[in-house]
Each structure stands twice: as structure tokens, then as C-alpha cells.
Design a protein around this motif. Structure first.
Motif, PDB file in Angstrom:
ATOM      1  N   ALA A 132       0.880  -1.180   0.000  1.00 35.36           N
ATOM      2  CA  ALA A 132       0.000   0.000   0.000  1.00 35.36           C
ATOM      3  C   ALA A 132       0.908   1.217   0.000  1.00 35.36           C
ATOM      4  O   ALA A 132       2.034   1.155   0.508  1.00 35.36           O
ATOM      5  N   PRO A 133       0.461   2.331  -0.568  1.00 34.86           N
ATOM      6  CA  PRO A 133       1.366   3.477  -0.662  1.00 34.86           C
ATOM      7  C   PRO A 133       1.564   4.197   0.664  1.00 34.86           C
ATOM      8  O   PRO A 133       0.643   4.283   1.477  1.00 34.86           O
ATOM      9  N   ALA A 134       2.764   4.760   0.822  1.00 33.52           N
ATOM     10  CA  ALA A 134       3.037   5.572   2.007  1.00 33.52           C
ATOM     11  C   ALA A 134       2.382   6.946   1.878  1.00 33.52           C
ATOM     12  O   ALA A 134       1.987   7.539   2.871  1.00 33.52           O
ATOM     13  N   PHE A 135       2.283   7.464   0.655  1.00 33.99           N
ATOM     14  CA  PHE A 135       1.711   8.802   0.436  1.00 33.99           C
ATOM     15  C   PHE A 135       0.615   8.718  -0.617  1.00 33.99           C
ATOM     16  O   PHE A 135       0.749   7.986  -1.597  1.00 33.99           O
ATOM     17  N   LYS A 136      -0.428   9.564  -0.435  1.00 34.14           N
ATOM     18  CA  LYS A 136      -1.525   9.467  -1.403  1.00 34.14           C
ATOM     19  C   LYS A 136      -1.328  10.375  -2.610  1.00 34.14           C
ATOM     20  O   LYS A 136      -1.961  10.181  -3.635  1.00 34.14           O
ATOM     21  N   TRP A 137      -0.449  11.378  -2.517  1.00 32.89           N
ATOM     22  CA  TRP A 137      -0.205  12.301  -3.643  1.00 32.89           C
ATOM     23  C   TRP A 137       1.179  11.966  -4.190  1.00 32.89           C
ATOM     24  O   TRP A 137       2.194  12.335  -3.609  1.00 32.89           O
ATOM     25  N   ARG A 138       1.208  11.259  -5.306  1.00 35.43           N
ATOM     26  CA  ARG A 138       2.488  10.816  -5.892  1.00 35.43           C
ATOM     27  C   ARG A 138       2.546  11.404  -7.307  1.00 35.43           C
ATOM     28  O   ARG A 138       2.072  10.806  -8.263  1.00 35.43           O
ATOM     29  N   GLY A 139       3.103  12.615  -7.373  1.00 34.44           N
ATOM     30  CA  GLY A 139       2.895  13.402  -8.584  1.00 34.44           C
ATOM     31  C   GLY A 139       4.109  13.624  -9.458  1.00 34.44           C
ATOM     32  O   GLY A 139       5.265  13.455  -9.041  1.00 34.44           O
ATOM     33  N   LEU A 140       3.772  14.013 -10.675  1.00 34.14           N
ATOM     34  CA  LEU A 140       4.799  14.433 -11.639  1.00 34.14           C
ATOM     35  C   LEU A 140       4.264  15.699 -12.312  1.00 34.14           C
ATOM     36  O   LEU A 140       3.123  15.722 -12.760  1.00 34.14           O
ATOM     37  N   MET A 141       5.098  16.751 -12.314  1.00 37.51           N
ATOM     38  CA  MET A 141       4.678  18.007 -12.942  1.00 37.51           C
ATOM     39  C   MET A 141       5.383  18.205 -14.276  1.00 37.51           C
ATOM     40  O   MET A 141       6.587  18.008 -14.380  1.00 37.51           O
ATOM     41  N   LEU A 142       4.582  18.559 -15.285  1.00 31.93           N
ATOM     42  CA  LEU A 142       5.145  18.833 -16.606  1.00 31.93           C
ATOM     43  C   LEU A 142       4.815  20.261 -17.013  1.00 31.93           C
ATOM     44  O   LEU A 142       3.644  20.652 -17.046  1.00 31.93           O
TER      45      LEU A 142
END
Ligand code: ACM
Ligand code: ZN
Length: 506
Positions: free
Chosen positions: A120-130
Motif C-alpha cells: 500500500a502506498p506511504a503517500f496518497k499524492w504521488r505526482g509528476l509536474m510537466l
């Protein structure tokens, strides 16, 4: 007894090290036991819903006689299949093909090593910005990024669509924004900041480049299939020269050119925050953005807004006095509050870069930390939810410091893979502040990224490190870069097999 326990832990620890490298899962599962043998199964996995499994989490059981997936939500099922695809793919078939094979209909007939995984993920917001404004990449490149985000369990695509150098979103009712804002007469000659002081334009018109509402809907659908939320960024009040090219009347002074900026840097002309019509115009823009993008979060920028024009502008000074805002920082905080409240009326949450903290806006705004980590800590301690993009460890726009880098025109800064793997979104946070960290993003600013090859080269393999930090959150004090490098090398090989341009590891 104590001694035996210690020995057991040591053995398990060692086994995990060897086995993890061998199975080459990225991100590494949070709990995994390798039980030995393999499943020669070509049949689809058995799937069970178990309500107690956390959101996005899954259990994957590969035994000699078959595969079982347990999950509580659809995202968890998707991530279980993603892990299964990586286990199947150890031989190295093309990556896009593997991502498609996770969709269930056509399992790839290959041997899968027997494992028991609880994840299960440690963080709920796992983002990439372009950033698509300094340079524009287009739908196919974006889809390729979404494929790889999904393959590495990233789930927020932050789409930076407006800037001084370009406006990339055609929104209903405002065709002038792309007419003036999506094309510029030239770009910097030498990619980023110039070479040896030679900083000027290249004389080559750029654009028009922008996304239509139909393009956006296509990307949104593609992202949704991969459990990725899209967060659009429409900057206010700075980094807005492309909008001012269409509407120079919304600047503080007259005579703002009718073209976006052609060189990089921080533009002095910003939105006139004392002009009611400018504010009303931005409200309508955000209304259209909300009509197009269904996600909860809308990024309103807020970074690097020089205050010189506001200091000289009678309208801005009148607003500061009339509302008792004190100074220009107070005016920016008013802008932040205004659009946060406007978006909240539509059930949305505003996100702003950490400069918005200067004038103490309300804690309803999510703070996106990019400068020193201290600003992220400060925001969380004040009560803001925060997203962390510490520029030292997550700005993949800069060179990775590898030999023979064909895209190294940003010579001043380096962010090697080993540094990317040290990223700690919780650094310096108290226990209470930690609870306000939604997660993090890695960022691809495109002043120094000119095309999709360069983009892929800069994102990978550093994106692997980022994805593992956000999903697995290996203990920052015990991270084993040598072990991670073995897995990263294997994934780099797979990406190259799939024709993704990926940086050498050294
Ligand atoms: C930023 O890098 N200006 C957010
Ligand atoms: Zn003004």
C-alpha cells in the motif's frame, strides 16, 4: 531465544536484499516474502475484494498453482496488476506492451516467481509536474508519460499550462488566450540560460501550440484509466505574460507587448490585483477550468511574483489601503484567498507554490513547497496541507550529471540519481506536521527540456527513485542506494528496449 530472533531477522534481511534486487520491483513492495518456485500460469488471476485492505493497497499471492489478488478498491487492483506485470516482465518485453497486458484480458504467458506481497502506498499524492509552456510536448508524449507514471504507481499529473512564455489551454469563450498566448516569435538560442553569456533569441517562431477542450478530455480519459488525477495549473498573479499578451489591459501599466516572453526568467509584468475586471476575468477562466477538469485540486501558481508593478500602481495601492492589507505581500495573500474561496464555492481546493505563505493566506490553500524544505515545514506547522517538491532533490529539469549527457545545457546545477534517492518529503517535520504532508511531486520544468527525447532522458531513471520514495518510503537513514541501483539499471534496460530514451546510470 533473543539470539535466535536476531539471527532470523538478519537472515530475512539479507534474503530481502538479494531477492529484491533479483525481482527488480520498482517501487519495492512494502512487505514481500519470496516463497520459492514459480507459477507457470497463463490464466487470469483470481480476484477477491477484502474491505480491510487500505485504499490503493493490495495483496498479491503467487503460488505454484495460480495467482490471487486481494484489494478493496479499483486502484488497488490496478496496482496489483502493475506489480504482476513487473514480475512477468523480468525478461524485458516492451514496457508499453506490458502496461497494456495488465488490463487483464490477455495475460502474458510467462513464469512468475512465487511471492506473497502486501502493499500500500506511504503517500496518497504521488505526482509528476510537466511544464508545457516553455516547451510544448503534445498529447502523444503526455500519454507516454502517463503510461510510465502508472507503471511506477504515480497518481497525480500536475499539468503546468500557463506561463510568461506560453498559454496552452483553449477554453470556451476565450479564444484570444491561445490566439496571442500560444505562439511566440522566438525562443532562447541556447536552450536554457545561454552559453558563456550569449543569451538571445533564435529567431524561430514557436507555435501556435495548445490543447483544445477535446484534447484535454482525451488526456483526462487516458489518465483516469490509469488511476491518475490531473491537476491543471493556471498561474495567478505572476508568470502571466502570455495572458497579458491577449489582455494587456489587465496589467498594471500600459504598453505590455502583445506576445509572450521569448527568453526565460521572471517577468516583471503581473496581473493588476487592484483591477476588478482583471479579477473577474480570472474568475471566469477558473470557472471554465473547473468545467473541464473534474478533479478536486486546481493549482493557482503564485510563485515568483515580483511586486514592483504593484508598488507603482494606483489601483493596487488603493486595494491595499481600502482592505487594510498592509503591503504587497498582503495583496498577494488577498489574491490567494480570493481564488481559494472562489474555487471552494465549486467544491475545489486551491494549491499554490510556497511563496504564497509570505502574506499569511488562510490555511484552506494547499501549499506546494519548492524552495528550501523549511518552507514546507513552516506551511505544515501553520496548518496547511502540503505537497513537497524540494528543488534540490525533485527538480528533474536539471542535468543528472552523467557523462556524455546530450542535453546538458543547464550547466550550473546537478541532480544525480543518488541524490534523487535521498529525497525525504518528511524531513524536519514534527509528528503533527507529518500528518499534513499529502505527498510530493517531481518536476519537469521545460526551459531546459526542448523535446520528448530530452524529457524522457531527464525523467528516467530519476523518476524510479522518486516513485519508490513516495510509495515505499524506505527509511531515509537506511536507504541502500547500491541495491536500488541494481533494480534501476534493470528498469532502465527495459525502458531502452521499449524505445524510451533513458539516462545512463553513471
Ligand atoms: C518554481 O520553480 N518557480 C515553482
Ligand atoms: Zn495594479
Amino acid at each position: 531465544m533473543k539470539r535466535m530472533e536476531f539471527t532470523l531477522v538478519a537472515v530475512v534481511g539479507l534474503a530481502r536484499y538479494v531477492v529484491t534486487a533479483d525481482l527488480a520491483l520498482i517501487p519495492a513492495p512494502r512487505e514481500m516474502t519470496v516463497t520459492g518456485g514459480a507459477c507457470p500460469c497463463a490464466t487470469a488471476p483470481k480476484v477477491e475484494v477484502v474491505a480491510s485492505i487500505p485504499p490503493e493497497g493490495y495483496e498479491l499471492s503467487v503460488r505454484r498453482d495460480g495467482v490471487t489478488i486481494r484489494h478493496s478498491d479499483e486502484a488497488g487492483l490496478f496496482y496489483a496488476k502493475t506489480t504482476l506485470a513487473q514480475l512477468r516482465n523480468r525478461g524485458g518485453a516492451g514496457f508499453r506492451a506490458t502496461a497494456q497486458a495488465t488490463d487483464g484480458q490477455k495475460p502474458v504467458p510467462a513464469e512468475i516467481p512465487c511471492v506473497e506481497i502486501k502493499d500500500a502506498p506511504a503517500f496518497k499524492w504521488r505526482g509528476l509536474m510537466l511544464d508545457e509552456c516553455r516547451h510544448f510536448f503534445g498529447k502523444e508524449t503526455v500519454k507516454g508519460i502517463l503510461d510510465l507514471m502508472a507503471a511506477y504507481k504515480l497518481n497525480v499529473f500536475h499539468w503546468h499550462l500557463t506561463e510568461d512564455q506560453g498559454w496552452r489551454l483553449d477554453i470556451s469563450g476565450f479564444p484570444e488566450l491561445v490566439q496571442y498566448g500560444a505562439v511566440r516569435p522566438e525562443s532562447p538560442k541556447h536552450g536554457c540560460r545561454g552559453v558563456q553569456g550569449d543569451y538571445r533569441g533564435n529567431g524561430q517562431p514557436y507555435g501556435p501550440f495548445f490543447y483544445t477542450p477535446d484534447d484535454v478530455r482525451e488526456i483526462l480519459a487516458y489518465a483516469k484509466e490509469r488511476f491518475i488525477t490531473v491537476v491543471p495549473e493556471i498561474e495567478v498573479p505572476g508568470h502571466i505574460r502570455a495572458l497579458l499578451a491577449a489582455h494587456p489591459e489587465f496589467a498594471c501599466r500600459e504598453g505590455v507587448p502583445r506576445v509572450p516572453c521569448t527568453l526565460n526568467g521572471i517577468e516583471g509584468d503581473v496581473l493588476c490585483a487592484g483591477n476588478d475586471e482583471a479579477i473577474a476575468f480570472m474568475e471566469k477562466v477558473y470557472d471554465e477550468v473547473c468545467a473541464l477538469f473534474p478533479g478536486t485540486y486546481i493549482h493557482i501558481g503564485g510563485d515568483e511574483c515580483p511586486k514592483k508593478r504593484w508598488k507603482e500602481c494606483p489601483k493596487c495601492q488603493t486595494r491595499i489601503k481600502a482592505l487594510g492589507l498592509g503591503n504587497e505581500d498582503g495583496l498577494q495573500a488577498w489574491v490567494t484567498r480570493h481564488f481559494t474561496e472562489h474555487l471552494a464555492k465549486k467544491g475545489r481546493r486551491a494549491v499554490g507554490w510556497d511563496e504564497i505563505l509570505a502574506g499569511n493566506p488562510g490555511t484552506e490553500t494547499v501549499v506546494h513547497n519548492w524552495r528550501k524544505p523549511e518552507f514546507g515545514v513552516k506551511a505544515a506547522e501553520k496548518g496547511h496541507d502540503v505537497v513537497i517538491s524540494s528543488s534540490r532533490t525533485t527538480y528533474f529539469s536539471v542535468s543528472q550529471g552523467v557523462k556524455d549527457d546530450p542535453f546538458d545545457y543547464y550547466s550550473r546545477r546537478r541532480l544525480p540519481l543518488s541524490v534523487a534517492y535521498t529525497f525525504n518529503p518528511l524531513a524536519g517535520m514534527s509528528a503533527e506536521a507529518r500528518g499534513r504532508v499529502l505527498g510530493a511531486e517531481c518536476c519537469a520544468w521545460s526551459e531546459c527540456i526542448w523535446n520528448e527525447y530530452d524529457l524522457a532522458f531527464k525523467l528516467w531513471p530519476r523518476g524510479f527513485a522518486f516513485a519508490e520514495v513516495l510509495w515505499t518510503y524506505p527509511d531515509p537513514a537506511k536507504r541502500d542506494f547500491a541495491e536500488f541501483s541494481v533494480r534501476a539499471a534493470e528498469h532502465r534496460r527495459r525502458l531502452i528496449d521499449a524505445h524510451v530514451n533513458c539516462a545512463p546510470l553513471k
